[in-house]
Enzyme design. Structure first.
Site, mmCIF file in Angstrom:
data_model
loop_
_atom_site.group_PDB
_atom_site.id
_atom_site.type_symbol
_atom_site.label_atom_id
_atom_site.label_comp_id
_atom_site.label_asym_id
_atom_site.label_seq_id
_atom_site.Cartn_x
_atom_site.Cartn_y
_atom_site.Cartn_z
ATOM 1 N N SER A 101 0.828 -1.196 0.000
ATOM 2 C CA SER A 101 0.000 0.000 0.000
ATOM 3 C C SER A 101 0.873 1.261 0.000
ATOM 4 C CB SER A 101 -0.962 -0.041 1.182
ATOM 5 O OG SER A 101 -1.993 0.899 1.030
ATOM 6 N N HIS A 161 -7.482 -5.837 -0.751
ATOM 7 C CA HIS A 161 -6.267 -5.028 -0.719
ATOM 8 C C HIS A 161 -5.080 -5.870 -0.247
ATOM 9 C CE1 HIS A 161 -4.089 -1.356 -0.889
ATOM 10 N NE2 HIS A 161 -4.116 -1.048 0.394
ATOM 11 N N ASP A 170 -0.015 -4.114 -4.051
ATOM 12 C CA ASP A 170 -1.171 -3.231 -4.213
ATOM 13 C C ASP A 170 -0.837 -1.803 -3.761
ATOM 14 O OD1 ASP A 170 -3.681 -3.041 -5.326
ATOM 15 O OD2 ASP A 170 -4.738 -3.269 -3.442
#
Length: 498
Positions: free
Chosen positions: A163, A274, A189
């Protein structure tokens, strides 16, 4: 499904509105891009911990080199640095230790370090996003300490960021002094909000390391936001299941998550898609015999048609740790389908069927089954989304959770719709003398199946002379054509030639 994602996006929107927005698009201007120098005082905002085993770790201090030695740093081994993302509760997420354990246990001769920046990550999202540059400098400072005092080449460094952590890794690469680049950066991601659409200097990009790969698993937009970045940011960008959402992450899976994680089950459902990027990477290390193969394609729609299962000229690659690090002038977008749980690997097959002289436009419902030297597929529905007429070849993507081996037999069944059956029965009542010739037929030409993982294409021929003409509700059997013998040496063609 939509309720869970909307709740998470509402929470993210709250943080975006409450926090201070990042100003401007110049991520690394003249002042910010000043390289780090070790002869200047430097106070790190991060805590670096050498992962040992279990949950044991040892805190590193770049300014006190004896901590590297006491923590067991081995300058002969490569180093992997794991960096987490935005934190809602100020706690280290469980996947961090799981990834560290997986790497240390399975790779053995490797230094595994965890970047702890929870003090800045546990803030409003925009503030945390702005702090990614600061943490990137911290990592760059650590690597330069290794360069200077251990003559450690940064090409042996692999940064893994999740992230916001993915962009941190990118900034670490851009802040390094000298011409040598970090060996590899893997973005799991990479975060979307405040990074989507930004220039390469404002996010993770292929310029940040010798080789950059990214796995995109949650790019679906809700309320104008996407947790993961959709745009390509690497040399190889992987989009499992199209990259927008992942199987097993909808609201129906919350009961499974609760049984597995207890009270944290709801939270696990919210971040499931996610975080899937992390577990796909872990899977690639744990299940060496089940490496997921991905294929270069224009977009998900084309991939779902089965037209992209090609490995020529580096058009396919392995997702995860064992990726083939082949650089090219332009980045590559690769697609694959996965299961909802580990091991995630699915086997991809392209089914091609030619319809010949089809005068009446129909939308047939087809079912096929494949038999190989290892396994049988069972019944596979083929969804025809367009009317079949004239002479045309259609392609379809088939995914299975097992390797069938060399394909030997194909069975095809054409099932007409209930409405069509009723109309045909009434027609038979009115014209009882119509006979077999009046019954609609599908006339088939060439039929072939290509296995993506082996790149082997198998042509099928009818078992009987009239087998190319298929009636409704009839099974027709096709076998591997006599001149199409299995080619065992082609089973590794999807691996890159060095």
């Amino acid at each position: 499904m939509s309720v869970v994602k909307i709740l998470f996006c509402l929470l993210l929107t709250y943080h975006l509105n409450e926090g201070k927005k990042i100003k401007g698009n110049k991520a690394v201007d003249g002042e910010q891009r000043v390289v780090l120098r070790l002869n200047q005082p430097y106070v790190s905002s991060s805590v670096f911990r050498m992962f040992l085993e279990g949950e044991d770790n040892c805190t590193l201090d770049p300014l006190q080199l004896h901590t590297l030695t006491s923590c067991g740093f081995n300058s002969s081994n490569p180093i992997i640095i794991i960096t987490h993302g935005w934190s809602l509760d100020g706690m280290m997420e469980s996947w961090v230790l799981r990834l560290a354990t997986t790497l240390k246990t399975n790779l053995i001769d490797v230094n595994v370090v965890i970047t702890d920046w929870l003090s800045l990550a546990n803030t409003h999202y925009p503030t945390a996003a702005q702090s990614t540059r600061t943490i990137g400098k911290d990592i760059a400072h650590l690597l330069q300490a290794l360069q200077v005092h251990y003559q450690y080449p940064v090409r042996k460094v692999h940064l893994i960021g999740y992230s916001l952590g993915a962009h941190i890794c990118g900034f670490a690469g851009s802040y390094l002094e000298g011409s040598e680049k970090i060996g590899r950066i893997t973005g799991l991601d990479p975060a979307g909000p405040l990074f989507e659409g930004m220039s390469p200097t404002d996010r993770l990009s292929p310029d940040d390391a010798e080789f950059v790969d990214a796995i995109h698993t949650f790019t679906q937009k809700h309320l104008g936001l996407s947790l993961g970045i959709k745009q390509a940011v690497a040399h190889y960008d992987f989009y499992p299941n199209g990259g927008d959402f992942q199987p097993g992450c909808d609201l129906h899976s919350i009961y499974d998550h609760i049984s597995q994680y207890g009270l944290l089950g709801f939270e696990q459902t919210v971040k499931c898609a996610h975080e899937r990027s992390v577990h796909l990477f872990i899977d690639s290390v744990l299940n060496k015999d089940k490496q997921s193969m991905a294929y270069r394609c224009r977009d998900k729609r084309a991939f779902d048609k089965g037209v992209c299962l090609d490995c020529r000229k580096h058009r396919c690659n392995t997702l995860g740790y064992d990726i083939q690090k082949v650089r090219s002038g332009s980045g590559k977008r690769l697609f694959l389908n996965t299961r909802s749980h580990m091991p995630y690997k699915l086997y991809h097959y392209q089914f091609r069927i030619q319809f010949v002289n089809q005068m009446e436009g129909i939308e047939p419902s087809l079912t096929i089954s494949l038999t190989g030297t290892k396994e049988e597929s069972g019944d596979i529905p083929i969804i025809v989304t367009e009317t079949i007429s004239g002479n045309k070849t259609h392609t379809f993507l088939i995914t299975l959770d097992r390797d069938l081996g060399d394909l030997m037999l194909l069975k095809l069944h054409w099932e007409g719709s209930v409405l069509w059956k009723n109309m045909w029965n009434r027609l038979q009542n009115f014209i009882p003398w119509g006979g077999r010739e009046r019954k609609p037929l599908l006339t088939l030409g060439k039929i072939s199946v290509k296995a993506g993982e082996t790149q082997e294409r198998t042509s099928f021929c009818a078992l009987t002379n009239d087998g190319q003409r298929v009636e409704v509700s009839q099974d027709e059997v096709f076998v591997r054509c006599k001149d199409d013998t299995p080619k065992q040496h082609r089973r590794k063609l999807c691996r890159f030639r060095e």
